[in-house]
Design an enzyme around this catalytic site. Structure first.
Site, PDB file in Angstrom:
ATOM      1  N   ASP A   1       0.767  -1.196   0.137  1.00  0.00           N
ATOM      2  CA  ASP A   1       0.019   0.038  -0.077  1.00  0.00           C
ATOM      3  C   ASP A   1       0.831   1.224   0.150  1.00  0.00           C
ATOM      4  O   ASP A   1       0.730   2.132   0.936  1.00  0.00           O
ATOM      5  CB  ASP A   1      -0.943   0.148   1.236  1.00  0.00           C
ATOM      6  CG  ASP A   1      -1.900  -0.988   1.242  1.00  0.00           C
ATOM      7  OD1 ASP A   1      -1.950  -1.787   0.544  1.00  0.00           O
ATOM      8  OD2 ASP A   1      -2.886  -1.106   1.998  1.00  0.00           O
TER       9      ASP A   1
ATOM     10  N   ASP B   1      -4.596  -0.938  -1.905  1.00  0.00           N
ATOM     11  CA  ASP B   1      -5.756  -0.582  -1.174  1.00  0.00           C
ATOM     12  C   ASP B   1      -6.619  -0.014  -2.160  1.00  0.00           C
ATOM     13  O   ASP B   1      -6.416   0.934  -2.653  1.00  0.00           O
ATOM     14  CB  ASP B   1      -5.616   0.491   0.124  1.00  0.00           C
ATOM     15  CG  ASP B   1      -6.424  -0.042   1.014  1.00  0.00           C
ATOM     16  OD1 ASP B   1      -6.680  -1.125   1.560  1.00  0.00           O
ATOM     17  OD2 ASP B   1      -6.904   1.046   1.935  1.00  0.00           O
TER      18      ASP B   1
ATOM     19  N   HIS C   1     -10.640   0.681  -2.552  1.00  0.00           N
ATOM     20  CA  HIS C   1     -11.966   0.740  -2.232  1.00  0.00           C
ATOM     21  C   HIS C   1     -12.942   1.329  -3.182  1.00  0.00           C
ATOM     22  O   HIS C   1     -12.893   2.434  -3.588  1.00  0.00           O
ATOM     23  CB  HIS C   1     -12.099   1.475  -0.888  1.00  0.00           C
ATOM     24  CG  HIS C   1     -11.349   0.881   0.333  1.00  0.00           C
ATOM     25  ND1 HIS C   1     -11.436  -0.354   0.661  1.00  0.00           N
ATOM     26  CD2 HIS C   1     -10.394   1.638   1.047  1.00  0.00           C
ATOM     27  CE1 HIS C   1     -10.617  -0.593   1.862  1.00  0.00           C
ATOM     28  NE2 HIS C   1      -9.864   0.481   1.984  1.00  0.00           N
TER      29      HIS C   1
ATOM     30  N   HIS D   1     -17.275   2.970   0.747  1.00  0.00           N
ATOM     31  CA  HIS D   1     -17.017   1.592   1.486  1.00  0.00           C
ATOM     32  C   HIS D   1     -17.379   1.424   2.911  1.00  0.00           C
ATOM     33  O   HIS D   1     -17.268   2.894   3.568  1.00  0.00           O
ATOM     34  CB  HIS D   1     -15.422   1.512   1.127  1.00  0.00           C
ATOM     35  CG  HIS D   1     -15.077   0.134   1.645  1.00  0.00           C
ATOM     36  ND1 HIS D   1     -14.307  -0.207   2.774  1.00  0.00           N
ATOM     37  CD2 HIS D   1     -15.332  -1.193   1.014  1.00  0.00           C
ATOM     38  CE1 HIS D   1     -14.008  -1.474   2.849  1.00  0.00           C
ATOM     39  NE2 HIS D   1     -14.490  -1.986   1.813  1.00  0.00           N
TER      40      HIS D   1
ATOM     41  N   HIS E   1     -10.715   6.958   1.667  1.00  0.00           N
ATOM     42  CA  HIS E   1      -9.435   7.038   1.051  1.00  0.00           C
ATOM     43  C   HIS E   1      -9.335   5.736   0.109  1.00  0.00           C
ATOM     44  O   HIS E   1     -10.020   4.846  -0.025  1.00  0.00           O
ATOM     45  CB  HIS E   1      -8.285   6.523   2.324  1.00  0.00           C
ATOM     46  CG  HIS E   1      -8.530   5.160   3.015  1.00  0.00           C
ATOM     47  ND1 HIS E   1      -9.526   4.853   3.715  1.00  0.00           N
ATOM     48  CD2 HIS E   1      -7.797   3.885   2.637  1.00  0.00           C
ATOM     49  CE1 HIS E   1      -9.419   3.596   4.063  1.00  0.00           C
ATOM     50  NE2 HIS E   1      -8.482   2.956   3.531  1.00  0.00           N
TER      51      HIS E   1
ATOM     52  N   LYS F   1      -6.913  -5.008  -2.842  1.00  0.00           N
ATOM     53  CA  LYS F   1      -7.572  -5.714  -1.711  1.00  0.00           C
ATOM     54  C   LYS F   1      -8.744  -4.560  -1.205  1.00  0.00           C
ATOM     55  O   LYS F   1      -8.470  -3.207  -1.356  1.00  0.00           O
ATOM     56  CB  LYS F   1      -6.710  -5.939  -0.631  1.00  0.00           C
ATOM     57  CG  LYS F   1      -6.005  -4.884  -0.122  1.00  0.00           C
ATOM     58  CD  LYS F   1      -4.821  -5.487   0.748  1.00  0.00           C
ATOM     59  CE  LYS F   1      -3.874  -4.419   1.361  1.00  0.00           C
ATOM     60  NZ  LYS F   1      -4.777  -3.353   1.979  1.00  0.00           N
TER      61      LYS F   1
ATOM     62  N   CYS G   1      -1.819  -2.895   7.529  1.00  0.00           N
ATOM     63  CA  CYS G   1      -1.732  -3.769   6.570  1.00  0.00           C
ATOM     64  C   CYS G   1      -0.366  -4.344   6.623  1.00  0.00           C
ATOM     65  O   CYS G   1      -0.395  -5.763   6.278  1.00  0.00           O
ATOM     66  CB  CYS G   1      -1.969  -2.804   5.192  1.00  0.00           C
ATOM     67  SG  CYS G   1      -3.808  -2.472   4.859  1.00  0.00           S
TER      68      CYS G   1
HETATM   69  C1  VGL Z   1      -4.532   0.565   5.703  1.00  0.00           C
HETATM   70  C2  VGL Z   1      -6.225   1.553   7.031  1.00  0.00           C
HETATM   71  C3  VGL Z   1      -7.031   1.302   6.185  1.00  0.00           C
HETATM   72  C4  VGL Z   1      -3.114   0.135   5.735  1.00  0.00           C
HETATM   73  C5  VGL Z   1      -5.634   0.656   4.687  1.00  0.00           C
HETATM   74  O1  VGL Z   1      -2.637   0.231   4.517  1.00  0.00           O
HETATM   75  O2  VGL Z   1      -2.564  -0.063   6.441  1.00  0.00           O
HETATM   76  N1  VGL Z   1      -4.880   0.975   6.633  1.00  0.00           N
HETATM   77  N2  VGL Z   1      -6.729   0.825   4.926  1.00  0.00           N
HETATM   78 ZN    ZN Z   2      -8.397   0.969   3.248  1.00  0.00          ZN
END
Ligand code: VGL
Ligand code: ZN
Length: 199
Positions: free
Chosen positions: A10, A48, A50, A54, A83, A108, A153
């Site tokens: 990410d 990431d 979404h 979401h 996000h 994801k 993550c």
């Molecule tokens: C993440 C919060 C929400 C991450 C992703 O990449 O750590 N944290 N979505």
């Molecule tokens: Zn996320």
């Protein structure tokens, strides 16, 4: 001989300073991650990803604010600012990331009703992303994880990786964390206890 892979978690604009869910110093790791990409034969990325609205977004739950938690059918879920919306600038990889060598991008968090921190299983802990099968079929048994965020993550991915039998290291100097209610200390401890090499 089995192979090893670098998994970059990410490293997207929304997790870097100025992004919707900025992680302090998130952009600082880019040069080091690029070095590791150059030196590793097999490179995988997670993204990431979404849909708008979401269920992990606080904005989807009237009266709730980012960083509060709610009970979802699969358990407790932290709520985040909107996000990494599919196709948005915030969902793009950091512009300095040398990602073009990557052999796989695993997306994801695209199911509206389930969040997904781990690269292997969504937050219901049972829906697989397909990554374990991909790695096994390619005879990759050793993983080095880097990226954002250390305590979400990266940590969830590392914990699942060791549980699935992969030899797993996290390069902490190539990660940055969110640290929500002591989550850094908690997740570093959980990784250490589970047998993740924190290097
Ligand atoms: C993440 C919060 C929400 C991450 C992703 O990449 O750590 N944290 N979505
Ligand atoms: Zn996320």
């Amino acid at each position: 001989m089995a192979d090893e892979a670098l998994v970059v978690i990410d490293l997207q604009n929304d997790f870097c300073p100025g992004g919707a869910l900025e992680v302090a110093g998130g952009d600082e790791i880019v040069p080091l991650v690029n070095d590791l990409i150059r030196r590793t034969e097999h490179v995988l990325l997670t993204q990431d990803w979404h849909p708008a609205g979401h269920s992990s977004f606080a904005s989807s739950h009237p009266g709730k604010r980012p960083f509060e938690t709610i009970d979802m059918p699969y358990g407790e879920q932290t709520l985040w600012p909107d996000h990494c919306i599919q196709g948005s600038l915030g969902s793009d990889f950091h512009s300095g990331l040398a990602w073009s060598k990557a052999e796989l991008v695993i997306r994801k968090g695209f199911r509206p009703a389930i969040d997904s921190y781990s690269a292997f299983f969504e937050n219901d802990r049972t829906t697989p992303t397909g990554l374990a099968g991909y790695l096994r079929e390619r005879n990759i048994d050793t993983l080095t994880l880097v990226g954002l965020a250390t305590d979400f993550c990266v940590a969830f991915s590392a914990l699942d990786a060791v549980k699935l039998g992969f030899a797993t290291s996290v390069r902490l100097d190539a990660c940055r964390g969110i640290d929500l209610n002591g989550s850094m200390e908690t997740m570093l401890g959980r990784m250490r206890d589970a047998g993740v090499a924190l290097i």
